[in-house]
Design an enzyme around this catalytic site. Structure first.
Site, PDB file in Angstrom:
ATOM      1  N   GLU A   1      10.704  -8.624  -5.326  1.00  0.00           N
ATOM      2  CA  GLU A   1      11.210  -7.414  -4.651  1.00  0.00           C
ATOM      3  C   GLU A   1      12.710  -7.546  -4.348  1.00  0.00           C
ATOM      4  O   GLU A   1      13.462  -6.584  -4.468  1.00  0.00           O
ATOM      5  CB  GLU A   1      10.439  -7.169  -3.349  1.00  0.00           C
ATOM      6  CG  GLU A   1       9.018  -6.692  -3.592  1.00  0.00           C
ATOM      7  CD  GLU A   1       8.174  -6.632  -2.338  1.00  0.00           C
ATOM      8  OE1 GLU A   1       7.203  -5.881  -2.324  1.00  0.00           O
ATOM      9  OE2 GLU A   1       8.480  -7.349  -1.357  1.00  0.00           O
TER      10      GLU A   1
ATOM     11  N   GLY B   1       7.410  -8.972   2.469  1.00  0.00           N
ATOM     12  CA  GLY B   1       6.659 -10.124   1.998  1.00  0.00           C
ATOM     13  C   GLY B   1       5.247 -10.197   2.522  1.00  0.00           C
ATOM     14  O   GLY B   1       4.537 -11.171   2.267  1.00  0.00           O
TER      15      GLY B   1
ATOM     16  N   ASP C   1      10.656   0.971  -2.127  1.00  0.00           N
ATOM     17  CA  ASP C   1       9.772  -0.122  -1.712  1.00  0.00           C
ATOM     18  C   ASP C   1       9.370   0.073  -0.248  1.00  0.00           C
ATOM     19  O   ASP C   1      10.041   0.801   0.493  1.00  0.00           O
ATOM     20  CB  ASP C   1      10.507  -1.467  -1.891  1.00  0.00           C
ATOM     21  CG  ASP C   1       9.554  -2.642  -2.029  1.00  0.00           C
ATOM     22  OD1 ASP C   1       8.349  -2.473  -1.790  1.00  0.00           O
ATOM     23  OD2 ASP C   1      10.031  -3.741  -2.382  1.00  0.00           O
ATOM     24  N   GLY C   2       8.322  -0.587   0.159  1.00  0.00           N
ATOM     25  CA  GLY C   2       7.889  -0.563   1.556  1.00  0.00           C
ATOM     26  C   GLY C   2       8.540  -1.695   2.332  1.00  0.00           C
ATOM     27  O   GLY C   2       9.424  -2.392   1.833  1.00  0.00           O
TER      28      GLY C   2
ATOM     29  N   SER D   1       0.820  -1.223   0.000  1.00  0.00           N
ATOM     30  CA  SER D   1       0.000   0.000   0.000  1.00  0.00           C
ATOM     31  C   SER D   1       0.852   1.271   0.000  1.00  0.00           C
ATOM     32  O   SER D   1       0.487   2.269  -0.641  1.00  0.00           O
ATOM     33  CB  SER D   1      -0.960  -0.013   1.189  1.00  0.00           C
ATOM     34  OG  SER D   1      -0.238  -0.118   2.396  1.00  0.00           O
TER      35      SER D   1
END
Ligand code: 5RP
Length: 224
Positions: free
Chosen positions: A103, A95, A81-82, A28
């Site tokens: 990723e 993950g 990326d988160g 998200s």
């Protein structure tokens, strides 16, 4: 929470070069970054993306971001990326969205990795908050699970509609093993098990972590 994610997604734009290749994370928070980036691209920013999941591919395409193909090799300038958990050493658990194999490939292909999180993701040692997602082949996954059980408590990730499948059609075991003293050693032990495709442990793979806090965005730098 949504506001914090927006704030940190926008802050990540300041980490980008004026042109180049950008890794596009999943989840998200990364989705909000992709939407912000799309607006910049539509305004003329000359970047090309490499998506880390099919859902990010769809979102980036809708946002008007040109994408490279899946084959690689790519010369990624910055990957954004988160993460699900960030330790004091800036190691990561990823993950939560079952995208960690792609990723990690994109992370390793990037010159610089920028991670965007809100303050709820911070811990002292990995595993305090999250189990480690492990992607495994469906073939003999019960046997793989028995091996995983020597390293932690594995639980097959299941949704009401059935077991979660990754973009590659594999399964996810969430292995509770925390708090983790040596994430590099656990990563190597998990990856040595036949049937394991990839783990969600990202050790030494974040250069910058942007943390959304009440007062603003804190910028943590590895080794800084
Ligand atoms: C997906 C990931 C995500 O980056 C992680 O789950 C964080 O997601 P969110 O920003 O929704 O909290 O690793 O595989």
């Amino acid at each position: 929470m949504e506001d914090a994610k927006h704030k940190v997604a926008r802050a990540a734009l300041d980490e980008l070069p004026g042109r180049g290749i950008i890794g596009l994370g999943s989840g998200s928070t990364a989705n909000l970054f992709v939407e912000e980036l799309g607006a910049r691209v539509r305004a003329g920013l000359a970047i090309v993306g490499v998506p880390t999941s099919e859902s990010t591919r769809a979102l980036a395409t809708r946002a008007g971001i040109p994408l490279l193909d899946d084959e690689g090799p790519w010369e990624i300038d910055v990957n954004v990326d988160g993460a699900d958990e960030v330790s004091a050493a800036l190691d990561l658990i990823k993950g939560g969205g079952a995208a960690h194999a792609r990723e990690k490939i994109v992370n390793f292909a990037a010159k610089r990795n920028v991670v965007i999180v809100d303050a709820s993701k911070l811990s002292t040692r990995l595993g305090e908050r999250w189990a480690v997602p492990v992607e495994v082949l469906p073939f003999a996954h019960g046997t793989t699970c028995a091996h995983l059980a020597r390293l932690g408590e594995p639980r097959l990730r299941v949704r009401p509609e059935g077991p979660v499948r990754t973009d590659a059609g594999n399964l996810i075991y969430d292995v509770a093993a925390g708090p983790i003293d040596d994430p590099g050693r656990l990563d190597r032990a998990l990856r040595a098990i036949p049937g394991v495709v990839e783990t969600g442990l990202f050790v030494g793979r974040a250069d910058v972590v942007l943390v959304a806090e009440k007062a603003g965005v804190r910028r943590l730098v590895r080794g800084g």
